[in-house]
Design an enzyme around this catalytic site. Sequence first.
Site, PDB file in Angstrom:
ATOM      1  N   PRO A   1       0.912  -1.361   0.169  1.00 32.80           N
ATOM      2  CA  PRO A   1       0.172  -0.234  -0.062  1.00 32.80           C
ATOM      3  C   PRO A   1       0.787   0.950   0.080  1.00 32.80           C
ATOM      4  O   PRO A   1       1.958   1.161   0.209  1.00 32.80           O
ATOM      5  CB  PRO A   1      -1.021  -0.067   1.498  1.00 32.80           C
ATOM      6  CG  PRO A   1       0.189  -0.427   2.203  1.00 32.80           C
ATOM      7  CD  PRO A   1       1.376  -1.624   0.756  1.00 32.80           C
TER       8      PRO A   1
ATOM      9  N   SER B   1      -6.006  -2.715   1.473  1.00 30.11           N
ATOM     10  CA  SER B   1      -7.555  -2.537   2.261  1.00 30.11           C
ATOM     11  C   SER B   1      -8.309  -4.151   2.098  1.00 30.11           C
ATOM     12  O   SER B   1      -7.958  -5.038   0.852  1.00 30.11           O
ATOM     13  CB  SER B   1      -8.110  -1.634   1.770  1.00 30.11           C
ATOM     14  OG  SER B   1      -8.516  -2.203  -0.197  1.00 30.11           O
TER      15      SER B   1
ATOM     16  N   LYS C   1       5.586  -5.089  -6.136  1.00 31.73           N
ATOM     17  CA  LYS C   1       4.654  -4.162  -7.070  1.00 31.73           C
ATOM     18  C   LYS C   1       4.237  -3.160  -5.668  1.00 31.73           C
ATOM     19  O   LYS C   1       3.294  -3.348  -4.843  1.00 31.73           O
ATOM     20  CB  LYS C   1       3.257  -4.581  -7.476  1.00 31.73           C
ATOM     21  CG  LYS C   1       2.554  -3.885  -8.683  1.00 31.73           C
ATOM     22  CD  LYS C   1       0.893  -3.318  -8.388  1.00 31.73           C
ATOM     23  CE  LYS C   1       0.258  -3.133  -7.503  1.00 31.73           C
ATOM     24  NZ  LYS C   1       0.047  -1.343  -7.428  1.00 31.73           N
TER      25      LYS C   1
ATOM     26  N   CYS D   1      -2.838   1.631   9.431  1.00 33.56           N
ATOM     27  CA  CYS D   1      -4.193   0.936   9.583  1.00 33.56           C
ATOM     28  C   CYS D   1      -4.010  -0.079  10.990  1.00 33.56           C
ATOM     29  O   CYS D   1      -4.865  -0.002  11.919  1.00 33.56           O
ATOM     30  CB  CYS D   1      -3.173  -0.263   9.508  1.00 33.56           C
ATOM     31  SG  CYS D   1      -1.799  -0.849   9.357  1.00 33.56           S
TER      32      CYS D   1
ATOM     33  N   GLU E   1      -2.634  -8.855   4.955  1.00 28.91           N
ATOM     34  CA  GLU E   1      -2.667  -7.101   6.145  1.00 28.91           C
ATOM     35  C   GLU E   1      -3.847  -6.584   5.791  1.00 28.91           C
ATOM     36  O   GLU E   1      -2.868  -5.751   5.416  1.00 28.91           O
ATOM     37  CB  GLU E   1      -1.006  -6.894   6.551  1.00 28.91           C
ATOM     38  CG  GLU E   1      -0.160  -8.197   6.786  1.00 28.91           C
ATOM     39  CD  GLU E   1      -0.378  -8.037   8.687  1.00 28.91           C
ATOM     40  OE1 GLU E   1      -1.523  -7.654   8.689  1.00 28.91           O
ATOM     41  OE2 GLU E   1       0.081  -9.229   9.021  1.00 28.91           O
TER      42      GLU E   1
ATOM     43  N   GLU F   1     -13.257   2.101   7.943  1.00 31.33           N
ATOM     44  CA  GLU F   1     -11.915   2.509   8.550  1.00 31.33           C
ATOM     45  C   GLU F   1     -11.538   4.347   7.716  1.00 31.33           C
ATOM     46  O   GLU F   1     -12.043   4.228   6.233  1.00 31.33           O
ATOM     47  CB  GLU F   1     -10.956   2.312   7.975  1.00 31.33           C
ATOM     48  CG  GLU F   1      -9.795   1.720   7.641  1.00 31.33           C
ATOM     49  CD  GLU F   1      -8.681   0.777   7.261  1.00 31.33           C
ATOM     50  OE1 GLU F   1      -8.817   0.797   6.518  1.00 31.33           O
ATOM     51  OE2 GLU F   1      -7.211   1.029   7.541  1.00 31.33           O
TER      52      GLU F   1
HETATM   53  P1  NAD Z   1      -5.859  -0.796  -1.674  1.00 30.78           P
HETATM   54  O1  NAD Z   1      -5.938  -1.815  -1.576  1.00 30.78           O
HETATM   55  O2  NAD Z   1      -6.243   0.045  -3.153  1.00 30.78           O
HETATM   56  O3  NAD Z   1      -3.917  -1.154  -2.602  1.00 30.78           O
HETATM   57  C1  NAD Z   1      -2.920  -1.253  -2.358  1.00 30.78           C
HETATM   58  C2  NAD Z   1      -2.123  -2.422  -3.022  1.00 30.78           C
HETATM   59  O4  NAD Z   1      -2.920  -3.242  -3.448  1.00 30.78           O
HETATM   60  C3  NAD Z   1      -1.801  -1.540  -3.852  1.00 30.78           C
HETATM   61  O5  NAD Z   1      -0.508  -1.556  -4.673  1.00 30.78           O
HETATM   62  C4  NAD Z   1      -2.910  -1.422  -5.308  1.00 30.78           C
HETATM   63  O6  NAD Z   1      -1.994  -0.716  -6.523  1.00 30.78           O
HETATM   64  C5  NAD Z   1      -3.065  -3.009  -5.649  1.00 30.78           C
HETATM   65  N1  NAD Z   1      -4.395  -3.167  -6.128  1.00 30.78           N
HETATM   66  C6  NAD Z   1      -5.097  -2.172  -6.476  1.00 30.78           C
HETATM   67  N2  NAD Z   1      -6.448  -3.411  -6.317  1.00 30.78           N
HETATM   68  C7  NAD Z   1      -6.307  -4.749  -6.306  1.00 30.78           C
HETATM   69  C8  NAD Z   1      -6.363  -5.773  -7.699  1.00 30.78           C
HETATM   70  N3  NAD Z   1      -7.240  -5.847  -7.714  1.00 30.78           N
HETATM   71  N4  NAD Z   1      -5.109  -6.878  -7.537  1.00 30.78           N
HETATM   72  C9  NAD Z   1      -4.175  -6.668  -7.253  1.00 30.78           C
HETATM   73  N5  NAD Z   1      -3.925  -5.538  -6.795  1.00 30.78           N
HETATM   74  C10 NAD Z   1      -4.626  -4.437  -6.343  1.00 30.78           C
HETATM   75  O7  NAD Z   1      -5.067  -0.185  -0.778  1.00 30.78           O
HETATM   76  P2  NAD Z   1      -4.515   0.942  -0.006  1.00 30.78           P
HETATM   77  O8  NAD Z   1      -5.359   2.365  -0.339  1.00 30.78           O
HETATM   78  O9  NAD Z   1      -2.984   1.475  -0.772  1.00 30.78           O
HETATM   79  O10 NAD Z   1      -4.118   1.131   1.145  1.00 30.78           O
HETATM   80  C11 NAD Z   1      -4.787   1.475   2.793  1.00 30.78           C
HETATM   81  C12 NAD Z   1      -5.135   0.372   2.976  1.00 30.78           C
HETATM   82  O11 NAD Z   1      -3.671  -0.699   3.657  1.00 30.78           O
HETATM   83  C13 NAD Z   1      -5.809   0.676   4.254  1.00 30.78           C
HETATM   84  O12 NAD Z   1      -7.315  -0.295   4.474  1.00 30.78           O
HETATM   85  C14 NAD Z   1      -5.585  -0.085   5.424  1.00 30.78           C
HETATM   86  O13 NAD Z   1      -5.514  -0.257   5.963  1.00 30.78           O
HETATM   87  C15 NAD Z   1      -4.248  -1.256   4.737  1.00 30.78           C
HETATM   88  N6  NAD Z   1      -2.990  -0.961   5.390  1.00 30.78           N
HETATM   89  C16 NAD Z   1      -3.092  -2.013   6.285  1.00 30.78           C
HETATM   90  C17 NAD Z   1      -1.690  -2.479   6.938  1.00 30.78           C
HETATM   91  C18 NAD Z   1      -1.338  -3.745   8.335  1.00 30.78           C
HETATM   92  O14 NAD Z   1      -0.887  -4.234   8.282  1.00 30.78           O
HETATM   93  N7  NAD Z   1      -2.197  -4.552   8.287  1.00 30.78           N
HETATM   94  C19 NAD Z   1      -0.166  -2.319   7.366  1.00 30.78           C
HETATM   95  C20 NAD Z   1      -0.269  -0.917   6.113  1.00 30.78           C
HETATM   96  C21 NAD Z   1      -1.518  -0.291   4.928  1.00 30.78           C
END
Ligand code: NAD
Length: 511
Positions: free
Chosen positions: A167, A246, A192, A301, A267, A398
């Site tokens: 993320p 997410s 990625k 997060c 995660e 969130e």
């Molecule tokens: P996101 O889910 O929008 O994107 C995360 C990653 O997934 C990006 O690299 C994105 O390009 C990729 N992605 C999006 N759609 C995809 C698909 N269909 N197939 C494969 N890859 C895809 O999340 P974000 O907005 O970048 O990050 C914020 C989120 O991350 C929040 O929900 C946060 O809580 C979570 N987060 C969790 C932790 C943890 O340790 N649990 C840590 C950091 C962030």
Amino acid sequence: MPVNLHALSVQAPIEVFMTPRYRMLIGSELVPAVEGLWQSIINPSTEEIIAEVPQANAVDVDLAVQAAQKAFPAWSTLSPGERSHYLWQLAQGLEKYSDELIQLESTNAGKPIKLVSNGDVPFAIDNLKYFAGQARVIEGLGTGEVVGGYTSTIRREPIGVIGSIAPWNYPIMMAIWKIAPALAAGNTVVLKPAPQTPLTSLKIGEIAQEIGLPPGVLNIVTGGGPEVGEPLVIHPQARMISFTGSTATGKRIMGLAAHKMARVHLELGGKAPLIVLADADIEAAARGAVVGSYVNTGQDCTAVTRILVERPHYHHFLDRFTELSKEVRIGDISSESTDMGPLVSADQKERVAGFVDRAQAAGIKLHYQGTVPDGPGFYYPPTIFVEAPTDSEIMQEEVFGPVVVINPVDSVDEAIAVANDIRYGLAASVWTKNIHQAWKVAAALQFGTVWVNDHLPLCAEMPHGGFKESGFGKDLSRYAFEEYTIAKHVMFDLSGEAEKGWHFSVFGDPQ
Ligand code: NAD
């Protein structure tokens, strides 16, 4: 416009751009995308373009996975000590370029410089060093004669090519949390990064090449979720998908990976409660809550989002939290005295504002909202709601911004019930001077990390990961290392007999 000379220096033939261009690491090469497309990267605090990165597609992903697949046999059969050596060299490489990584992370993710230089970058390097050590510590059941006439042994084997998807909120930390345990365990990786924040990951690719990490062991491809993430998830040779992001995307990835029965390590989102019991040190709790709520502009997060205060101290806590919120210094991310930077993007600002607007429209009381500097940047002010119903959107979803709800509760049991009444389960904290209450609440909270009298600290040696819809699988610690291995039972016959004592149950008579 800042120009990164190092980034330019890796290009051949020499090209001169106003905007520095970074390249992906595939196999042994730093490369543009096959189609030659580029994506602009924006500084969220100035809204200026600071770099361009390749906009890859499924063809680039396939090349990266093939490179990782080719590298796997040699990498996985190195001795743990040899793999450890490479990881340590990579950590030293990151240290060498630490100043550049700090600048890149700050300007790409819009983080205050003091957060990146005291947190993100040194913590990422420390985590990498931890896994350089962990590579040499293989734990498991002892080999032994658990069945008469046989010796059984357990091998912890690497899984193969790991597709890692990160993320935007902690780009360098998330990259290292994915790369380090996977490589330490003998896997190869295609990473990625998020499309908004790829710069430090691409710099890690340059450093990996510089320190001589064998070609294909680490590959980095850049682009969007549908264009690059999904081709990586469904690629038949990517045997495990490690994803941080997410919950909605996590569910999509788990569904896609199910078609090829690939392992997933997820995660996901969080909505952390912070519980203040009646005997707590209110000054300590208010300070801890401010840090936990506004860290990384709330884009964390584990960030504090739901504060539950036992009623006798509710107004005292609320007043102190509000006073301290007014002291948060918002502005220029390059200033050492800035506490809070912008949100990562215009989209994220709009998303956060949408939650706040809907909460107000639903009649939830806005207790305080600060102000942000005039001018460019995706800034959003500290925002405090009070007395929101447990089932309201602002208590359940969130937000990922500097928005917090503070509610009174009438008992410890009510605090536990409200805290657990959520689909997420990543992190929580309880504030009390009573050791018995602390243990009771910590045990009852359904969250992967529970802090007592603090909120946020993590360390390389202890696991981090969620319960419920915050996902499963652990980052950090030996538990993360184990996630990237598969247990194999090898059983040796000791008798040397052609006809074993138990064969009659299938074929022939007892001897
Ligand atoms: P996101 O889910 O929008 O994107 C995360 C990653 O997934 C990006 O690299 C994105 O390009 C990729 N992605 C999006 N759609 C995809 C698909 N269909 N197939 C494969 N890859 C895809 O999340 P974000 O907005 O970048 O990050 C914020 C989120 O991350 C929040 O929900 C946060 O809580 C979570 N987060 C969790 C932790 C943890 O340790 N649990 C840590 C950091 C962030």
